[in-house]
Design a protein around this motif. Structure first.
Motif, PDB file in Angstrom:
ATOM      1  N   GLN A 265       0.848  -1.184   0.000  1.00 58.82           N
ATOM      2  CA  GLN A 265       0.000   0.000   0.000  1.00 58.82           C
ATOM      3  C   GLN A 265       0.891   1.244   0.000  1.00 58.82           C
ATOM      4  OE1 GLN A 265      -2.711  -0.248   3.320  1.00 58.82           O
ATOM      5  NE2 GLN A 265      -3.457  -2.276   2.723  1.00 58.82           N
ATOM      6  N   PRO A 266       0.641   2.191  -0.898  1.00 60.16           N
ATOM      7  CA  PRO A 266       1.519   3.364  -0.995  1.00 60.16           C
ATOM      8  C   PRO A 266       1.472   4.210   0.270  1.00 60.16           C
ATOM      9  CG  PRO A 266      -0.446   3.674  -2.332  1.00 60.16           C
ATOM     10  CD  PRO A 266      -0.463   2.245  -1.864  1.00 60.16           C
ATOM     11  N   GLU A 267       2.625   4.799   0.588  1.00 61.47           N
ATOM     12  CA  GLU A 267       2.721   5.655   1.769  1.00 61.47           C
ATOM     13  C   GLU A 267       1.927   6.938   1.575  1.00 61.47           C
ATOM     14  OE1 GLU A 267       6.255   7.830   4.423  1.00 61.47           O
ATOM     15  OE2 GLU A 267       6.750   6.655   2.638  1.00 61.47           O
ATOM     16  N   ALA A 268       1.963   7.455   0.377  1.00 61.30           N
ATOM     17  CA  ALA A 268       1.244   8.698   0.072  1.00 61.30           C
ATOM     18  C   ALA A 268       0.503   8.534  -1.252  1.00 61.30           C
ATOM     19  CB  ALA A 268       2.205   9.880  -0.008  1.00 61.30           C
ATOM     20  N   VAL A 269      -0.662   9.157  -1.348  1.00 59.84           N
ATOM     21  CA  VAL A 269      -1.479   9.129  -2.559  1.00 59.84           C
ATOM     22  C   VAL A 269      -2.013  10.528  -2.807  1.00 59.84           C
ATOM     23  CG1 VAL A 269      -3.516   8.164  -3.684  1.00 59.84           C
ATOM     24  CG2 VAL A 269      -2.169   6.735  -2.126  1.00 59.84           C
ATOM     25  N   SER A 270      -1.960  10.955  -4.057  1.00 60.41           N
ATOM     26  CA  SER A 270      -2.544  12.235  -4.429  1.00 60.41           C
ATOM     27  C   SER A 270      -3.297  12.065  -5.741  1.00 60.41           C
ATOM     28  CB  SER A 270      -1.452  13.304  -4.589  1.00 60.41           C
ATOM     29  OG  SER A 270      -2.018  14.552  -4.924  1.00 60.41           O
ATOM     30  N   ALA A 271      -4.449  12.676  -5.846  1.00 61.38           N
ATOM     31  CA  ALA A 271      -5.266  12.552  -7.052  1.00 61.38           C
ATOM     32  C   ALA A 271      -5.727  13.936  -7.498  1.00 61.38           C
ATOM     33  CB  ALA A 271      -6.475  11.656  -6.798  1.00 61.38           C
ATOM     34  N   ALA A 272      -6.095  14.032  -8.748  1.00 62.81           N
ATOM     35  CA  ALA A 272      -6.556  15.319  -9.274  1.00 62.81           C
ATOM     36  C   ALA A 272      -7.430  15.097 -10.491  1.00 62.81           C
ATOM     37  CB  ALA A 272      -5.378  16.210  -9.654  1.00 62.81           C
ATOM     38  N   VAL A 273      -8.246  16.076 -10.787  1.00 64.62           N
ATOM     39  CA  VAL A 273      -8.988  16.124 -12.034  1.00 64.62           C
ATOM     40  C   VAL A 273      -8.665  17.457 -12.688  1.00 64.62           C
ATOM     41  CG1 VAL A 273     -11.054  17.066 -10.897  1.00 64.62           C
ATOM     42  CG2 VAL A 273     -11.268  15.924 -13.111  1.00 64.62           C
ATOM     43  N   CYS A 274      -8.443  17.454 -13.995  1.00 68.96           N
ATOM     44  CA  CYS A 274      -8.044  18.680 -14.682  1.00 68.96           C
ATOM     45  C   CYS A 274      -8.677  18.732 -16.063  1.00 68.96           C
ATOM     46  CB  CYS A 274      -6.525  18.790 -14.780  1.00 68.96           C
ATOM     47  SG  CYS A 274      -5.676  17.284 -15.278  1.00 68.96           S
ATOM     48  N   ALA A 275      -9.062  19.936 -16.483  1.00 68.18           N
ATOM     49  CA  ALA A 275      -9.801  20.139 -17.730  1.00 68.18           C
ATOM     50  C   ALA A 275      -8.866  20.629 -18.837  1.00 68.18           C
ATOM     51  CB  ALA A 275     -10.919  21.145 -17.515  1.00 68.18           C
TER      52      ALA A 275
ATOM     53  N   ASP B 220      -8.093  20.312  -9.735  1.00 76.07           N
ATOM     54  CA  ASP B 220      -8.812  20.126  -8.478  1.00 76.07           C
ATOM     55  C   ASP B 220      -8.126  18.957  -7.788  1.00 76.07           C
ATOM     56  OD1 ASP B 220     -10.516  19.925  -6.376  1.00 76.07           O
ATOM     57  OD2 ASP B 220     -12.257  19.270  -7.531  1.00 76.07           O
ATOM     58  N   TRP B 221      -7.222  19.274  -6.842  1.00 76.30           N
ATOM     59  CA  TRP B 221      -6.424  18.248  -6.185  1.00 76.30           C
ATOM     60  C   TRP B 221      -7.191  17.624  -5.028  1.00 76.30           C
ATOM     61  CZ3 TRP B 221      -2.337  16.225  -8.336  1.00 76.30           C
ATOM     62  CH2 TRP B 221      -1.603  16.983  -9.247  1.00 76.30           C
ATOM     63  N   ALA B 222      -6.943  16.337  -4.795  1.00 76.74           N
ATOM     64  CA  ALA B 222      -7.587  15.612  -3.693  1.00 76.74           C
ATOM     65  C   ALA B 222      -6.533  14.747  -3.021  1.00 76.74           C
ATOM     66  CB  ALA B 222      -8.729  14.744  -4.218  1.00 76.74           C
ATOM     67  N   GLN B 223      -6.109  15.153  -1.824  1.00 77.79           N
ATOM     68  CA  GLN B 223      -5.107  14.383  -1.088  1.00 77.79           C
ATOM     69  C   GLN B 223      -5.703  13.696   0.132  1.00 77.79           C
ATOM     70  OE1 GLN B 223      -2.238  17.761  -0.891  1.00 77.79           O
ATOM     71  NE2 GLN B 223      -0.793  16.337  -1.836  1.00 77.79           N
ATOM     72  N   VAL B 224      -6.807  14.212   0.639  1.00 77.58           N
ATOM     73  CA  VAL B 224      -7.502  13.568   1.755  1.00 77.58           C
ATOM     74  C   VAL B 224      -8.249  12.341   1.220  1.00 77.58           C
ATOM     75  CG1 VAL B 224      -9.244  13.881   3.550  1.00 77.58           C
ATOM     76  CG2 VAL B 224      -7.735  15.772   2.927  1.00 77.58           C
ATOM     77  N   THR B 225      -8.205  11.258   1.986  1.00 76.40           N
ATOM     78  CA  THR B 225      -8.786   9.996   1.533  1.00 76.40           C
ATOM     79  C   THR B 225     -10.236  10.156   1.102  1.00 76.40           C
ATOM     80  OG1 THR B 225      -7.319   8.739   2.977  1.00 76.40           O
ATOM     81  CG2 THR B 225      -9.307   7.622   2.194  1.00 76.40           C
ATOM     82  N   GLU B 226     -11.032  10.876   1.880  1.00 80.75           N
ATOM     83  CA  GLU B 226     -12.451  11.026   1.560  1.00 80.75           C
ATOM     84  C   GLU B 226     -12.645  11.754   0.234  1.00 80.75           C
ATOM     85  OE1 GLU B 226     -11.034  11.712   4.406  1.00 80.75           O
ATOM     86  OE2 GLU B 226     -11.925  10.253   5.788  1.00 80.75           O
ATOM     87  N   ASP B 227     -11.816  12.774  -0.025  1.00 82.61           N
ATOM     88  CA  ASP B 227     -11.925  13.523  -1.281  1.00 82.61           C
ATOM     89  C   ASP B 227     -11.547  12.642  -2.469  1.00 82.61           C
ATOM     90  OD1 ASP B 227     -12.699  15.741   0.157  1.00 82.61           O
ATOM     91  OD2 ASP B 227     -10.686  16.636   0.192  1.00 82.61           O
TER      92      ASP B 227
END
Length: 457
Positions: free
Chosen positions: A213-223, A303-310
């Motif tokens: 399981q990765p130590e850190a995860v970051s996600a985003a959506v971009c147009a 639109d970055w999402a670093q918190v698990t819920e986001d």
């Protein structure tokens, strides 16, 4: 075929785990998409490989077809009983049998779903990465050589299945592969059965490769201003060597559907959804490099999402894209088709497909796992309208032709089933006949999932 004696014996041996009720049989005669046809004569629910072997021996002795069933989420009619027979539902063989953290692998029964497996693995610090979107069974995922949103980093089922236990058409039980990291001993039978769509045997156990399981995860959506800009960003990102965990494409129509379905407010432009895995410093570096590339390609915002819920909300929107698209036309069904092309030809393939759909009378949103050149068109149709069905099949056919012309394949992950059987000769030529010879060697009576994968006698 002497059906009734076989079914009578199976009913005697399996008791309540044998069913011929009309409601049960009807449940197994439908698929996720427009494809339908064939009703099983009975449904059985085995608990062990010995029971599956008994079922196979009984069916072989009486010439009765056998079809495996996982969760029924396949998109090309893979699990339809086109010639009747016995549906073997693996939903009650759904356990994780063992986990070996030091070797980063586990052993599971075929009916366990990917979400259930990862829930059980949570305390180990490991996870199984292949994510087709649907909460499919691992046996079904192996049968269709599934991939999905994380394939660009972690690979497909081909890369993550180390070994199998398989019941052949005559009831023999064989094991393929080992728990060793590699082997040069004999034919790679694991690779043969992974992706065979149940036409060579019924899988009763899988040994799977796990990942940390990765130590850190970051996600985003971009147009992006256009499809070409978004796809060019994908190509540049891959060629730069940034280790993306996911990189998904949604066209403007798909974005509109997701907004309406999930209450999101994304701009009605082509969008990329991305995710990065690693250490905190590594993830930050990857996101910064991707942001630079995206800006060069005209990205209009992140639109970055670093918190698990986001992150969960962001990816749930992507997972719900299929029902969201169906909601664009209430009462319609879908002809869902996918192709995969070399990454360098991806922009060309997507743009030409988009133009083709816009010139047709149909609505057909495009989305996909574009990090590995794979994209989908979901063509909304009234299955009772012959003209619409003809237009949808023509569009799907042109997608296939284009993919082959560009050096690609007729399906990157959905597989063949009965929906794409007619395109196999165009991709494989004489090799398709070799596949039929392999099928005949292992299943001379053609009882394993007949009507799928190979040329019909």
């Amino acid at each position: 075929m002497t059906l009734e004696p076989a079914l009578a014996e199976l009913a005697h041996r399996l008791g309540p785990r044998f069913s011929r009720t009309g409601a049960t049989l009807a449940q197994y005669s439908q698929s996720e998409t427009h494809i339908s046809g064939g009703t099983p004569d009975a449904v059985v629910f085995p608990h062990t490989a010995d029971e599956v072997s008994m079922i196979a021996r009984m069916c072989a002795r009486n010439g009765v077809p056998m079809v495996g069933w996982g969760t029924g989420t396949s998109l090309e009619g893979h699990a339809l009983a086109l010639k009747g027979g016995v549906m073997v539902d693996f939903s009650q063989m759904n356990k994780m049998l063992a986990v070996y953290p030091e070797d980063m692998l586990c052993v599971v029964q075929p009916g366990i779903t990917r979400e259930a497996l990862n829930e059980e693995l949570r305390a180990t610090g490991l996870f199984f990465p292949v994510d087709p979107g649907a909460n499919a069974s691992l046996g079904g995922m192996a049968a269709t050589r599934a991939s999905g949103t994380t394939a660009v980093r972690y690979g497909t089922m081909r890369d993550n299945v180390l070994g199998l236990e398989v019941v052949l058409a005559d009831g023999r039980v064989i094991r393929t592969g080992t728990s060793a990291p590699k082997s040069s001993a004999g034919y790679d039978l694991t690779a043969l059965f992974v992706g065979s769509e149940g036409t060579l045997g019924l899988t009763t156990e899988l040994t799977l490769r796990l990942h940390g399981q990765p130590e850190a995860v970051s996600a985003a959506v971009c147009a992006f201003p256009s499809i070409a800009d978004a796809v060019d960003c994908v190509i540049a990102t891959i060629q730069t060597g940034i280790p993306m965990a996911r990189i998904e494409f949604l066209d403007a129509t798909t974005v509109a559907a997701c907004n309406a379905f999930a209450g999101t407010t994304l701009s009605l432009d082509p969008q990329l959804m991305v995710e990065f895995h690693g250490s905190p410093a590594g993830v930050q570096e990857q996101t910064d490099r991707f942001a630079e590339i995206a800006a060069e390609m005209g990205c209009t915002g992140f639109d970055w999402a670093q918190v698990t819920e986001d992150r969960t909300r962001l990816w749930q929107m992507r997972y719900n894209a299929y029902p969201a698209i169906l909601a664009l036309r209430p009462g319609a069904t879908a002809l869902v088709t996918d192709v995969c092309v070399p990454i360098s030809r991806l922009a060309e393939a997507v743009e030409e497909t988009r133009a083709d759909i816009e010139a047709s009378p149909l609505m057909g949103p495009i989305l996909g796992h574009v990090g590995d050149g794979n994209f989908h068109a979901i063509l909304l149709v009234d299955r009772n309208d012959a003209a619409e069905m003809a237009a949808a099949r023509a569009l799907s056919g042109r997608m296939v032709e284009r993919a082959l012309e560009l050096g690609g394949t007729i399906s990157g992950e959905h597989g063949i089933g009965c929906g794409k059987l007619g395109y196999m000769a165009a991709e494989h030529g004489a090799a398709w006949d070799v596949m039929g010879q392999i099928k005949h060697a292992l299943d001379p009576a053609g009882l394993m999932n007949p009507g799928k994968m190979v040329r019909q006698p």
